[in-house]
Design an enzyme around this catalytic site. Sequence first.
Site, PDB file in Angstrom:
ATOM      1  N   ASN A   1       0.803  -1.236   0.000  1.00  0.00           N
ATOM      2  CA  ASN A   1       0.000   0.000   0.000  1.00  0.00           C
ATOM      3  C   ASN A   1       0.832   1.282   0.000  1.00  0.00           C
ATOM      4  O   ASN A   1       0.357   2.320  -0.459  1.00  0.00           O
ATOM      5  CB  ASN A   1      -1.017  -0.015   1.142  1.00  0.00           C
ATOM      6  CG  ASN A   1      -0.383  -0.175   2.496  1.00  0.00           C
ATOM      7  OD1 ASN A   1       0.761  -0.610   2.607  1.00  0.00           O
ATOM      8  ND2 ASN A   1      -1.106   0.162   3.523  1.00  0.00           N
TER       9      ASN A   1
ATOM     10  N   GLY B   1       1.326 -11.642  10.194  1.00  0.00           N
ATOM     11  CA  GLY B   1       2.186 -11.365  11.350  1.00  0.00           C
ATOM     12  C   GLY B   1       2.279 -12.569  12.281  1.00  0.00           C
ATOM     13  O   GLY B   1       3.347 -12.885  12.795  1.00  0.00           O
TER      14      GLY B   1
ATOM     15  N   GLU C   1       4.329  -4.459  12.279  1.00  0.00           N
ATOM     16  CA  GLU C   1       3.354  -3.373  12.071  1.00  0.00           C
ATOM     17  C   GLU C   1       2.191  -3.993  11.326  1.00  0.00           C
ATOM     18  O   GLU C   1       2.330  -4.361  10.155  1.00  0.00           O
ATOM     19  CB  GLU C   1       3.974  -2.252  11.220  1.00  0.00           C
ATOM     20  CG  GLU C   1       5.097  -1.500  11.890  1.00  0.00           C
ATOM     21  CD  GLU C   1       4.616  -0.631  13.035  1.00  0.00           C
ATOM     22  OE1 GLU C   1       3.399  -0.398  13.154  1.00  0.00           O
ATOM     23  OE2 GLU C   1       5.460  -0.201  13.833  1.00  0.00           O
TER      24      GLU C   1
ATOM     25  N   CYS D   1      -3.308   1.128   6.627  1.00  0.00           N
ATOM     26  CA  CYS D   1      -3.536   0.441   7.892  1.00  0.00           C
ATOM     27  C   CYS D   1      -4.141   1.387   8.915  1.00  0.00           C
ATOM     28  O   CYS D   1      -4.858   0.970   9.801  1.00  0.00           O
ATOM     29  CB  CYS D   1      -2.217  -0.118   8.404  1.00  0.00           C
ATOM     30  SG  CYS D   1      -0.948   1.120   8.461  1.00  0.00           S
TER      31      CYS D   1
ATOM     32  N   GLU E   1       7.857   2.011  15.084  1.00  0.00           N
ATOM     33  CA  GLU E   1       8.706   2.462  13.992  1.00  0.00           C
ATOM     34  C   GLU E   1       8.831   3.978  14.060  1.00  0.00           C
ATOM     35  O   GLU E   1       8.167   4.649  14.833  1.00  0.00           O
ATOM     36  CB  GLU E   1       8.113   2.031  12.656  1.00  0.00           C
ATOM     37  CG  GLU E   1       8.124   0.515  12.520  1.00  0.00           C
ATOM     38  CD  GLU E   1       8.298   0.045  11.088  1.00  0.00           C
ATOM     39  OE1 GLU E   1       7.492   0.435  10.245  1.00  0.00           O
ATOM     40  OE2 GLU E   1       9.258  -0.718  10.828  1.00  0.00           O
TER      41      GLU E   1
HETATM   42  P1  NAD Z   1       0.335  -9.207   3.569  1.00  0.00           P
HETATM   43  O1  NAD Z   1       0.440  -9.585   4.996  1.00  0.00           O
HETATM   44  O2  NAD Z   1      -0.453 -10.067   2.674  1.00  0.00           O
HETATM   45  O3  NAD Z   1       1.791  -9.118   2.911  1.00  0.00           O
HETATM   46  C1  NAD Z   1       2.808  -8.303   3.432  1.00  0.00           C
HETATM   47  C2  NAD Z   1       4.141  -8.851   2.986  1.00  0.00           C
HETATM   48  O4  NAD Z   1       4.343 -10.138   3.578  1.00  0.00           O
HETATM   49  C3  NAD Z   1       4.264  -9.064   1.477  1.00  0.00           C
HETATM   50  O5  NAD Z   1       5.564  -8.711   1.070  1.00  0.00           O
HETATM   51  C4  NAD Z   1       4.014 -10.540   1.342  1.00  0.00           C
HETATM   52  O6  NAD Z   1       4.598 -11.085   0.188  1.00  0.00           O
HETATM   53  C5  NAD Z   1       4.679 -11.084   2.596  1.00  0.00           C
HETATM   54  N1  NAD Z   1       4.195 -12.398   3.040  1.00  0.00           N
HETATM   55  C6  NAD Z   1       2.995 -12.965   2.803  1.00  0.00           C
HETATM   56  N2  NAD Z   1       2.934 -14.187   3.380  1.00  0.00           N
HETATM   57  C7  NAD Z   1       4.112 -14.392   4.015  1.00  0.00           C
HETATM   58  C8  NAD Z   1       4.650 -15.463   4.794  1.00  0.00           C
HETATM   59  N3  NAD Z   1       3.953 -16.573   5.034  1.00  0.00           N
HETATM   60  N4  NAD Z   1       5.889 -15.321   5.287  1.00  0.00           N
HETATM   61  C9  NAD Z   1       6.602 -14.196   5.065  1.00  0.00           C
HETATM   62  N5  NAD Z   1       6.150 -13.160   4.322  1.00  0.00           N
HETATM   63  C10 NAD Z   1       4.918 -13.247   3.814  1.00  0.00           C
HETATM   64  O7  NAD Z   1      -0.182  -7.702   3.568  1.00  0.00           O
HETATM   65  P2  NAD Z   1      -0.546  -6.814   2.291  1.00  0.00           P
HETATM   66  O8  NAD Z   1      -1.851  -7.318   1.752  1.00  0.00           O
HETATM   67  O9  NAD Z   1       0.639  -6.707   1.389  1.00  0.00           O
HETATM   68  O10 NAD Z   1      -0.732  -5.389   2.967  1.00  0.00           O
HETATM   69  C11 NAD Z   1      -1.893  -4.971   3.592  1.00  0.00           C
HETATM   70  C12 NAD Z   1      -1.828  -5.156   5.101  1.00  0.00           C
HETATM   71  O11 NAD Z   1      -0.714  -4.461   5.634  1.00  0.00           O
HETATM   72  C13 NAD Z   1      -3.020  -4.622   5.835  1.00  0.00           C
HETATM   73  O12 NAD Z   1      -3.433  -5.527   6.794  1.00  0.00           O
HETATM   74  C14 NAD Z   1      -2.507  -3.358   6.495  1.00  0.00           C
HETATM   75  O13 NAD Z   1      -3.225  -2.953   7.634  1.00  0.00           O
HETATM   76  C15 NAD Z   1      -1.110  -3.722   6.779  1.00  0.00           C
HETATM   77  N6  NAD Z   1      -0.271  -2.546   6.930  1.00  0.00           N
HETATM   78  C16 NAD Z   1       0.158  -2.204   8.185  1.00  0.00           C
HETATM   79  C17 NAD Z   1       0.941  -1.079   8.370  1.00  0.00           C
HETATM   80  C18 NAD Z   1       1.429  -0.691   9.730  1.00  0.00           C
HETATM   81  O14 NAD Z   1       2.422  -0.010   9.794  1.00  0.00           O
HETATM   82  N7  NAD Z   1       0.781  -1.082  10.816  1.00  0.00           N
HETATM   83  C19 NAD Z   1       1.306  -0.302   7.263  1.00  0.00           C
HETATM   84  C20 NAD Z   1       0.862  -0.679   6.006  1.00  0.00           C
HETATM   85  C21 NAD Z   1       0.076  -1.812   5.862  1.00  0.00           C
END
Ligand code: NAD
Length: 502
Positions: free
Chosen positions: A158, A239, A256, A290, A468
């Site tokens: 995002n 996470g 995060e 997020c 962060e």
């Molecule tokens: P996602 O969890 O699907 O993916 C995030 C990253 O993790 C990607 O690079 C993905 O390839 C990787 N990933 C996926 N499965 C994995 C695994 N099993 N092991 C290791 N890595 C893996 O999230 P998304 O759809 O890319 O992003 C949206 C989410 O991110 C939303 O839930 C949003 O709230 C969150 N977000 C949080 C923050 C924050 O700072 N709190 C900031 C931005 C986005």
Amino acid sequence: MMAVSAEVKEYQLLIDGKLVPSSSGETFEIYNPATNEVIGRVAKATREDVDRAVRAARRAFDEGPWGRMTPNERAKRLRRVAEIIRERQEELSRIETINSGKIIVESRADVANSANCFEYYANLTGQIWGETIPMNGPLFDYTVREPYGVCGQIVPWNFPILMAAWKIAPALAAGNTVVLKPASYTPITALLLGQICLEAGIPEGVVNIITGPGNEIGAALCEHPLVDKIAFTGETETGREILRLSAGTIKKVSLELGGKSPNIVFPDADLEEAVNGSLFAIFSNAGQRCTARTRLFLHRSIHDRFLADFVDKAGRIRLGDPLDDQTQMGPLVSPRQCQRVLHYVERAKSEGAVLRLGGKKPEAPALQRGNFVEPTVFDQVTQQMTIAREEVFGPVLSVIPFESEDEVVQLANDTIYGLGATIWTKDIKRAHRLASRIRAGNISINYPVINPPEAPFGGYKQSGIGRELSRHVLDLYTQVKNVVVGLSEEPFDWYGRWPAGR
Ligand code: NAD
């Protein structure tokens, strides 16, 4: 007309200062979310590539010049990264928009903030200091903060360049080396940022960027025994998996994660400002943030007129080509994300929420190829409904009426998340009372949402672990070493007597 991408470019992995193909030779396609055209082919890294990248980062940390550089030498290079980002601002912003669907105005802000982030941490390289501790005896005790070593960093789609900057800049300022994995939808600007780091004089192997499926190469990074720390941004569910994967080697993990942040409007607020701020808080980045304020709590006494104004303005948000300066909302990142959002819309309807706006893809012919969803507002939502509990990650707002301060605090806190919250009121006592009672890491009062590098950012509850940005993030990228020095002239003798003073 929606811009058509010129050519399909190839992007390689950045390992040990070199652009290299995947060891399998495989690639995957990336798309423009506004048109769903292929805009690039990216190397699909394997576990073997992860191992190569981690070993390069390990060598760069253990043997390379990075850790031995003075703070000023590191700062000079981080500052140069900021300069190059600024020099290439327009190019990077356009690429970000074409790859993520983010409107150009927001991409420019993200690119500018990425430069600010590198500059901010350049200024902190010389301020990572320890403490001296008074001891009860002839001993001198001090602490030093040392980098962890190799940091595996995994970021979402995002805010592609900004999330990469938030991760890389502080890790490097503290003297670590990194292997960063961008999201598969949006890898380009992270790959370019890695190359900018090289160009700025950051030595080979210090910044490695690998692209590929999260559940394979992200997982390999979490499990790799030579990685010291994992920093992850993404969904709460992912996470949990990161924690499980990292447990085998007891990695230091910072997370995060998601949010379901409340936005509370009291009758004494400046209502026009609150309407405008609330629009930004939910619809910027098409709701894919997020920190999006997804639950709008309106006091019953202002509910009808506030919502009428809000819906009127939301209905006039200009959807369109994200490269056009006049566009106010772009497409979602992927057809899958689009389906996910529309699924939540149907669920909300079936659970009894009242649709006041949107809830579908726009009808304009120019938008048919892209992943657009109209700004969507549901009224009369209750905390029991799925739409109020789960993260939608799209332009969908839940409006929940309330009567009293105690009630709204209870409702606002009734979530597994705790990332952000906004309070609109002119009553200064009430504002600070609520700021204290709401369990979230980032509260804004009479302001929608902002995350500059100076202020700490992170979540309570299942929204994350660690903070962060600001100086706080340096705690996530350094560990404390304690050093004790015997000062007494008398020889130490365990079986004799204790050092004087004990
Ligand atoms: P996602 O969890 O699907 O993916 C995030 C990253 O993790 C990607 O690079 C993905 O390839 C990787 N990933 C996926 N499965 C994995 C695994 N099993 N092991 C290791 N890595 C893996 O999230 P998304 O759809 O890319 O992003 C949206 C989410 O991110 C939303 O839930 C949003 O709230 C969150 N977000 C949080 C923050 C924050 O700072 N709190 C900031 C931005 C986005």
